[in-house]
Write a protein that holds these residues in place. Structure first.
Motif: not given
Length: 497
Positions: A144-157
């Motif tokens: 889950k922590p990896m998924q949350l980090q990917i989602q954070n980068e998705l939002n920034e993108l």
């Protein structure tokens, strides 16, 4: 008289040496005859230029000699290329092929030594791969922590794309930073600002490095003495600059971690965990845990995460523009299974089989790593019935596996449905091997798959992708050659939904 005798002896010795240079090992795989000292290097370079890439040159030789295993000599090094699935799988499955070459290019890549994880082997490789895998998992890698980090980068993108206000953009210019920051956070505990000039410079170096060399290390590996004559042309100066800037870039972060280290931080990121291990082993005479080794591990992670994953997403977006019917089908599947403001995550893959099949087809169709490896034979062994001498470099042709008409029927067609059965379940993946197989399977596979899926679905939710109105030419599906293949720069328009 003595001089004449000496000259005769020298001539005989020279002739014997030349004959030995020209001799093929017993039952060595078929291939072209080679020259003394340079081997097949001039011939292979000319053939690669004529066919449009090293991988296509290997395929041409396979047809010429009617063999799935080709035997060459590049410079002074025996090189064998495995083509088609049976031979490629044999290389992956035999422990005898688990080694990595110990040549000039490999050592130069790691500042004159054999360090890191990707280009090492034996107990050293096992120790450090196990350490990296264990501590990345502790930090949340693959969970889950990896998924949350990917989602954070998705939002920034997504925010950055919205700020473009439908201005045409090449996805390849904005995706690498998002992918890198996912791994960078696990490695260092913080992300890199998108406008960081050092990061922009580093990404440019990575792109140039990829284009300058091939999987066999290029001419710098085969004829390293040429660096004294043509240091710029061989790529020697490029690698030296790359090493210098890379070391400076990473050492700033490593030094900061040393200064701020405490026991309670050892699970925060990979660098703190590594420093703890360094301190635990500092009294040991032959410890392999050093700052330089840590730098090379970060380099391996950085290269794995920055290029192949972002290029695959780039190509996926390109195909959505070229195939609007596929884009519409994916959008309908996503809209039927996810709420508009619901961030995608890995568990959604089972509910989005066509989207998953599309990503699998992107990886098969483009095979951005057409030749994988390199491996080294750890002992005298066999491959496809041929004798492979110890220390031979072994390359694997993945393009021939992914484009085999005997298995895929219509490999030149882009068709995601080939990965779906009658019940709409994912199938037919056993010969799709972009991440390799067995013990040397790619360390970053979990991250790559999660990034590709999350970014693609997240962008589909928020935007439709189109070719710019004033653009007359479609993006080219013919990729540029290098260690990894990459698309020619193109632009698309992201229109908010």
């Amino acid at each position: 008289m003595i001089v004449i005798v000496l000259l005769i002896c020298l001539s005989i010795a020279a002739l014997g040496y030349l004959l030995q240079e020209l001799q093929r090992p017993t039952n060595y795989p078929p291939g072209p005859r080679w020259l003394p000292f340079v081997g097949n290097t001039p011939f292979i370079r000319k053939l690669a230029q004529a066919h449009g890439g090293l991988h296509l040159a290997f395929e041409a030789l396979a047809k010429q000699y009617n063999s799935d295993v080709i035997g060459l000599k590049l410079g002074r090094e025996y090189v064998v290329v495995a083509l088609q699935y049976p031979a490629v799988r044999e290389v992956h499955s035999k422990e005898a092929f688990d080694g990595r070459p110990n040549n000039f290019f490999i050592r130069l890549r790691t500042m004159g030594t054999r360090l890191g994880v990707t280009c090492t082997d034996g107990p050293f490789w096992a120790e450090h791969r196990n350490f990296v895998t264990r501590h990345l998992r502790q930090a949340g890698y693959g969970r889950k922590p990896m998924q949350l980090q990917i989602q954070n980068e998705l939002n920034e993108l997504i925010g950055m794309i919205r700020d473009l206000k439908e201005e045409p953009v090449w996805p390849g210019s904005i995706l690498p930073t998002s992918v890198i920051n996912v791994l960078w956070t696990f490695t260092t505990g913080s992300r890199i600002a998108r406008d960081d000039e050092r990061l922009a410079r580093l990404l440019l170096l990575l792109q140039n490095r990829s284009k300058a060399f091939d999987m066999s290390g290029g001419i710098l590996s085969q004829l390293p003495w040429l660096r004294y004559i043509a240091p710029e042309w061989t790529g020697y100066n490029l690698l030296k600059r790359f090493n210098k800037e890379l070391n400076e870039f990473f050492m700033i972060t490593i030094d900061k971690h040393h200064q701020q280290y405490s026991e309670d931080k050892c699970n925060d990121d990979l660098i703190y965990a590594y420093i703890k291990e360094m301190k635990n082993q500092q009294s040991e005479k032959n410890t392999t845990f050093t700052d330089l080794q840590l730098t090379m591990i970060i380099l391996d992670i950085f290269i794995a995460g920055s290029q192949t994953t972002s290029i695959t997403i780039d190509l996926a977006l390109m195909m959505l523009v070229l195939k609007p019917n596929i884009q519409q089908k994916i959008r309908e599947e996503v809209d039927a299974n996810l709420q508009p403001d619901e961030l995608p995550q890995q568990i959604d893959r089972t509910n989005l089989p066509y989207t998953e099949a599309f990503l699998l087809e992107v990886q098969r169709y483009f095979h951005i790593v057409p030749v994988s490896g390199p491996r080294r034979a750890l002992e005298d062994c066999t491959l496809g019935g041929y004798q492979i001498p110890k220390n031979t470099t072994v390359l694997m042709g993945l393009r021939t596996v992914h484009m085999d008409p005997n298995h895929w029927s219509d490999p030149e067609e882009f068709r995601p449905e080939r990965f779906l059965d009658a019940d709409n379940n994912i199938t037919n993946t056993e010969r799709l091997i972009p991440f390799g197989l067995a013990r040397r399977r790619c360390l970053g596979e979990s991250l790559a798959r999660a990034c590709m899926f999350t970014f693609l679905v997240g962008l589909i939710q928020k935007f439709s992708m189109h070719k710019p109105e004033n653009c007359l030419e479609d993006p080219s599906v013919k990729l540029q050659s290098g260690i990894t293949l990459s698309p020619k720069p193109y632009k698309i328009v992201f229109r908010p939904r």
